[in-house]
Scaffold this motif. Structure first.
Motif, PDB file in Angstrom:
ATOM      1  N   THR A   5       3.223  12.285   6.330  1.00 49.05           N
ATOM      2  CA  THR A   5       4.021  11.267   7.006  1.00 49.05           C
ATOM      3  C   THR A   5       3.907  11.415   8.518  1.00 49.05           C
ATOM      4  O   THR A   5       3.726  10.428   9.235  1.00 49.05           O
ATOM      5  CB  THR A   5       5.497  11.376   6.566  1.00 49.05           C
ATOM      6  N   SER A   9       2.254   8.806  11.174  1.00 48.28           N
ATOM      7  CA  SER A   9       3.066   8.333  12.303  1.00 48.28           C
ATOM      8  C   SER A   9       2.352   8.566  13.634  1.00 48.28           C
ATOM      9  O   SER A   9       2.371   7.706  14.520  1.00 48.28           O
ATOM     10  CB  SER A   9       4.423   9.032  12.309  1.00 48.28           C
ATOM     11  N   THR A  25      10.696  -2.519  12.001  1.00 49.66           N
ATOM     12  CA  THR A  25      10.786  -2.376  10.558  1.00 49.66           C
ATOM     13  C   THR A  25      11.928  -3.216  10.009  1.00 49.66           C
ATOM     14  O   THR A  25      12.917  -3.475  10.700  1.00 49.66           O
ATOM     15  CB  THR A  25      11.008  -0.904  10.126  1.00 49.66           C
ATOM     16  N   GLU A  27      13.870  -2.870   6.382  1.00 44.50           N
ATOM     17  CA  GLU A  27      13.888  -2.056   5.175  1.00 44.50           C
ATOM     18  C   GLU A  27      15.109  -2.332   4.320  1.00 44.50           C
ATOM     19  O   GLU A  27      16.212  -2.462   4.829  1.00 44.50           O
ATOM     20  CB  GLU A  27      13.882  -0.578   5.544  1.00 44.50           C
ATOM     21  N   THR A  30      14.223   1.437   1.125  1.00 43.17           N
ATOM     22  CA  THR A  30      13.867   2.666   1.849  1.00 43.17           C
ATOM     23  C   THR A  30      14.928   3.059   2.878  1.00 43.17           C
ATOM     24  O   THR A  30      14.865   4.156   3.427  1.00 43.17           O
ATOM     25  CB  THR A  30      12.490   2.534   2.524  1.00 43.17           C
ATOM     26  N   ILE A  34      11.231   4.500   6.771  1.00 44.22           N
ATOM     27  CA  ILE A  34       9.998   4.149   7.482  1.00 44.22           C
ATOM     28  C   ILE A  34      10.230   4.266   8.987  1.00 44.22           C
ATOM     29  O   ILE A  34       9.424   4.860   9.704  1.00 44.22           O
ATOM     30  CB  ILE A  34       9.501   2.743   7.075  1.00 44.22           C
ATOM     31  N   TYR A 123       3.601  -5.894   5.592  1.00 41.73           N
ATOM     32  CA  TYR A 123       3.170  -5.343   6.872  1.00 41.73           C
ATOM     33  C   TYR A 123       2.275  -6.360   7.556  1.00 41.73           C
ATOM     34  O   TYR A 123       1.618  -7.167   6.903  1.00 41.73           O
ATOM     35  CB  TYR A 123       2.433  -4.007   6.690  1.00 41.73           C
ATOM     36  N   THR A 148       7.351   4.961   1.499  1.00 43.53           N
ATOM     37  CA  THR A 148       7.278   5.201   2.941  1.00 43.53           C
ATOM     38  C   THR A 148       5.847   5.517   3.368  1.00 43.53           C
ATOM     39  O   THR A 148       5.307   4.888   4.284  1.00 43.53           O
ATOM     40  CB  THR A 148       8.232   6.347   3.345  1.00 43.53           C
ATOM     41  N   LEU A 152       3.201   3.136   5.614  1.00 42.65           N
ATOM     42  CA  LEU A 152       2.587   3.627   6.857  1.00 42.65           C
ATOM     43  C   LEU A 152       1.062   3.570   6.765  1.00 42.65           C
ATOM     44  O   LEU A 152       0.394   3.126   7.698  1.00 42.65           O
ATOM     45  CB  LEU A 152       3.046   5.055   7.155  1.00 42.65           C
TER      46      LEU A 152
END
Length: 173
Positions: A5, A9, A25, A27, A30, A34, A123, A148, A152
């Protein structure tokens, strides 16, 4: 937060910062994970505008402008809601790109039509939204971790492809 993660990022940071672009974001299931992953990298304020945790349909409608009709006819766990959440986040957060997630993380809440583990990810940019559907149920925590990281990863692939496309168009000129 797991290592993968943080790596994702950091790569998103480099992609957006180097092109002076912004991200937000939107969400639901989640619950901000995120956004948390994105801000785990120092300097995120240079490109991350913020996030909306829209856990209820009311917030999806009122803040993100998700269609009440779509929510009523298709439920909050569908491709169109994930798409509209991206568009809404780009609008309300005034950002170039957004990532969304809406689904049933579990352990309850699933139905025969929408079982636990069904999570739609969105996205992209306001005028170019992509979606992806997760369908496996590994239990709540793992479902959220997978969603998550997948969000990404998909966004990073998307934005890198956009940058490569724009770069080759610049070279042709």
């Amino acid at each position: 937060m797991e290592f993968e993660t943080k790596v994702l990022s950091r790569q998103i940071q480099e992609a957006l910062y180097n092109h002076n672009e912004t991200l937000g974001t939107a969400e639901s299931c989640t619950g901000g994970r995120i956004a948390e992953a994105i801000i785990s990298v120092p300097g995120a304020s240079q490109y991350f505008k913020g996030g909306v945790v829209s856990y209820t349909n009311e917030v999806k409608e009122n803040l993100l402008h998700v269609s009440a009709q779509v929510l009523a006819e298709q439920t909050a766990v569908c491709e169109e809601v994930a798409r509209e959440m991206v568009i809404g986040a780009c609008d309300v957060l005034n950002c170039d790109y957004a990532i969304s997630a809406t689904g049933v993380a579990g352990p309850g809440g699933g139905t025969a039509e929408i079982p636990v583990g069904t999570i739609w990810l969105g996205y992209g940019a306001k005028d170019d939204v992509r979606t992806f559907k997760l369908t496996e149920n590994f239990g709540r925590d793992i479902n959220l971790e997978i969603a998550t990281n997948k969000a990404l990863r998909l966004f990073l692939e998307y934005v890198n492809a956009k940058h490569a496309e724009n770069s080759s168009q610049e070279e042709e000129k």
